[in-house]
Design a protein around this motif. Structure first.
Motif, PDB file in Angstrom:
ATOM      1  N   HIS A  37       0.829  -1.211   0.000  1.00  0.00           N
ATOM      2  CA  HIS A  37       0.000   0.000   0.000  1.00  0.00           C
ATOM      3  C   HIS A  37       0.864   1.262   0.000  1.00  0.00           C
ATOM      4  O   HIS A  37       2.031   1.235   0.379  1.00  0.00           O
ATOM      5  CB  HIS A  37      -0.974  -0.003   1.184  1.00  0.00           C
ATOM      6  N   SER A  38       0.233   2.355  -0.432  1.00  0.00           N
ATOM      7  CA  SER A  38       0.878   3.660  -0.481  1.00  0.00           C
ATOM      8  C   SER A  38      -0.215   4.712  -0.443  1.00  0.00           C
ATOM      9  O   SER A  38      -1.359   4.441  -0.830  1.00  0.00           O
ATOM     10  CB  SER A  38       1.679   3.794  -1.783  1.00  0.00           C
ATOM     11  N   GLU A  39       0.120   5.893   0.027  1.00  0.00           N
ATOM     12  CA  GLU A  39      -0.870   6.967  -0.021  1.00  0.00           C
ATOM     13  C   GLU A  39      -0.203   8.329   0.002  1.00  0.00           C
ATOM     14  O   GLU A  39       0.935   8.482   0.441  1.00  0.00           O
ATOM     15  CB  GLU A  39      -1.899   6.844   1.091  1.00  0.00           C
ATOM     16  N   ILE A 124       6.691  -1.512 -17.333  1.00  0.00           N
ATOM     17  CA  ILE A 124       6.375  -1.547 -15.904  1.00  0.00           C
ATOM     18  C   ILE A 124       7.554  -2.228 -15.217  1.00  0.00           C
ATOM     19  O   ILE A 124       7.925  -3.344 -15.578  1.00  0.00           O
ATOM     20  CB  ILE A 124       5.081  -2.328 -15.629  1.00  0.00           C
ATOM     21  N   ARG A 125       8.139  -1.540 -14.253  1.00  0.00           N
ATOM     22  CA  ARG A 125       9.289  -2.111 -13.538  1.00  0.00           C
ATOM     23  C   ARG A 125       8.983  -2.168 -12.047  1.00  0.00           C
ATOM     24  O   ARG A 125       8.576  -1.171 -11.442  1.00  0.00           O
ATOM     25  CB  ARG A 125      10.548  -1.281 -13.766  1.00  0.00           C
ATOM     26  N   TYR A 126       9.157  -3.344 -11.472  1.00  0.00           N
ATOM     27  CA  TYR A 126       9.036  -3.554 -10.035  1.00  0.00           C
ATOM     28  C   TYR A 126      10.432  -3.685  -9.462  1.00  0.00           C
ATOM     29  O   TYR A 126      11.273  -4.400 -10.005  1.00  0.00           O
ATOM     30  CB  TYR A 126       8.262  -4.839  -9.733  1.00  0.00           C
ATOM     31  N   SER A 135       9.153  -0.482  -5.190  1.00  0.00           N
ATOM     32  CA  SER A 135       8.894   0.681  -6.022  1.00  0.00           C
ATOM     33  C   SER A 135       8.394   0.163  -7.361  1.00  0.00           C
ATOM     34  O   SER A 135       8.935  -0.804  -7.898  1.00  0.00           O
ATOM     35  CB  SER A 135      10.173   1.489  -6.248  1.00  0.00           C
ATOM     36  N   VAL A 136       7.353   0.802  -7.874  1.00  0.00           N
ATOM     37  CA  VAL A 136       6.823   0.450  -9.183  1.00  0.00           C
ATOM     38  C   VAL A 136       6.976   1.675 -10.076  1.00  0.00           C
ATOM     39  O   VAL A 136       6.521   2.763  -9.728  1.00  0.00           O
ATOM     40  CB  VAL A 136       5.343   0.021  -9.106  1.00  0.00           C
ATOM     41  N   PHE A 137       7.640   1.481 -11.213  1.00  0.00           N
ATOM     42  CA  PHE A 137       7.875   2.550 -12.180  1.00  0.00           C
ATOM     43  C   PHE A 137       7.072   2.219 -13.433  1.00  0.00           C
ATOM     44  O   PHE A 137       7.243   1.152 -14.017  1.00  0.00           O
ATOM     45  CB  PHE A 137       9.358   2.648 -12.523  1.00  0.00           C
ATOM     46  N   VAL A 138       6.182   3.113 -13.828  1.00  0.00           N
ATOM     47  CA  VAL A 138       5.316   2.924 -14.988  1.00  0.00           C
ATOM     48  C   VAL A 138       5.696   4.011 -15.986  1.00  0.00           C
ATOM     49  O   VAL A 138       5.662   5.194 -15.660  1.00  0.00           O
ATOM     50  CB  VAL A 138       3.831   3.047 -14.578  1.00  0.00           C
ATOM     51  N   SER A 147       5.713   6.880 -10.665  1.00  0.00           N
ATOM     52  CA  SER A 147       6.174   5.790  -9.802  1.00  0.00           C
ATOM     53  C   SER A 147       5.360   5.800  -8.517  1.00  0.00           C
ATOM     54  O   SER A 147       4.803   6.823  -8.119  1.00  0.00           O
ATOM     55  CB  SER A 147       7.667   5.928  -9.495  1.00  0.00           C
ATOM     56  N   ILE A 148       5.290   4.635  -7.907  1.00  0.00           N
ATOM     57  CA  ILE A 148       4.608   4.475  -6.629  1.00  0.00           C
ATOM     58  C   ILE A 148       5.540   3.719  -5.702  1.00  0.00           C
ATOM     59  O   ILE A 148       6.110   2.695  -6.080  1.00  0.00           O
ATOM     60  CB  ILE A 148       3.282   3.689  -6.782  1.00  0.00           C
ATOM     61  N   GLU A 149       5.693   4.243  -4.497  1.00  0.00           N
ATOM     62  CA  GLU A 149       6.499   3.586  -3.477  1.00  0.00           C
ATOM     63  C   GLU A 149       5.549   2.842  -2.542  1.00  0.00           C
ATOM     64  O   GLU A 149       4.797   3.468  -1.801  1.00  0.00           O
ATOM     65  CB  GLU A 149       7.315   4.610  -2.693  1.00  0.00           C
TER      66      GLU A 149
END
Length: 160
Positions: A37-39, A124-126, A135-138, A147-149
């Motif tokens: 999760h992230s917010e 898409i990189r995990y 970290s997900v890089f789109v 990106s989402i951490e």
């Protein structure tokens, strides 16, 4: 000197072959399983992955708007191993069929999925971080992306 150069080339060839071989199965991606999760001040993101068979991971991702007090996007996800390759399948509401991304690179703590024919994203990189978060890089063409951490929920993500 030529013996040294031959040995270096042999080692590099073996390293590339070993890395490619690891990318042919889902075993290299076990670190991805769990709840993430992230917010930020406006949105909450979640993603979960579980292994449902030797050749399939099932996942689910969603984005929740804090302002609107509702889910604003959701996707069903799958990682599927078939014919000696691994594919990331994403099914979103705006597409009638899932979009497939091929696993093109991986190592012990990262995986890159690509589909150059898709409008966005193309990649898409995990990345599993040292703190066991991901970290997900789109990204797409012309450098656009985000990106989402993610951090693991209940301390269990990545350890299952």
């Amino acid at each position: 000197m030529s013996k040294v150069m031959s040995l270096v080339l042999f080692c590099l060839a073996f390293q590339c072959t070993a890395q490619e071989k690891a990318c042919n199965t889902l075993n290299a991606l076990n670190w991805l399983t769990g709840n993430w999760h992230s917010e930020n001040s406006k949105l909450k993101f979640s993603e979960s992955w579980s292994r449902i068979s030797e050749k399939t991971f099932e996942g689910y991702g969603q984005t929740y708007s804090i302002v609107k007090n509702k889910v604003v996007s959701a996707e069903s996800l799958r990682l599927v191993e078939m014919s000696g390759e691994v594919f990331y399948l994403a099914k979103v509401a705006s597409n009638t069929l899932p979009t497939a991304f091929k696993l093109t690179r991986c190592d012990a703590d990262s995986a890159v999925f690509e589909n150059s024919r898709h409008d966005f994203p193309n990649k898409i990189r995990y990345q599993l971080n040292k703190d066991k978060n991901i970290s997900v890089f789109v990204s797409g063409e012309d450098g656009k992306g985000f990106s989402i951490e993610f951090i693991g929920k209940n301390g269990n993500a990545g350890d299952e």
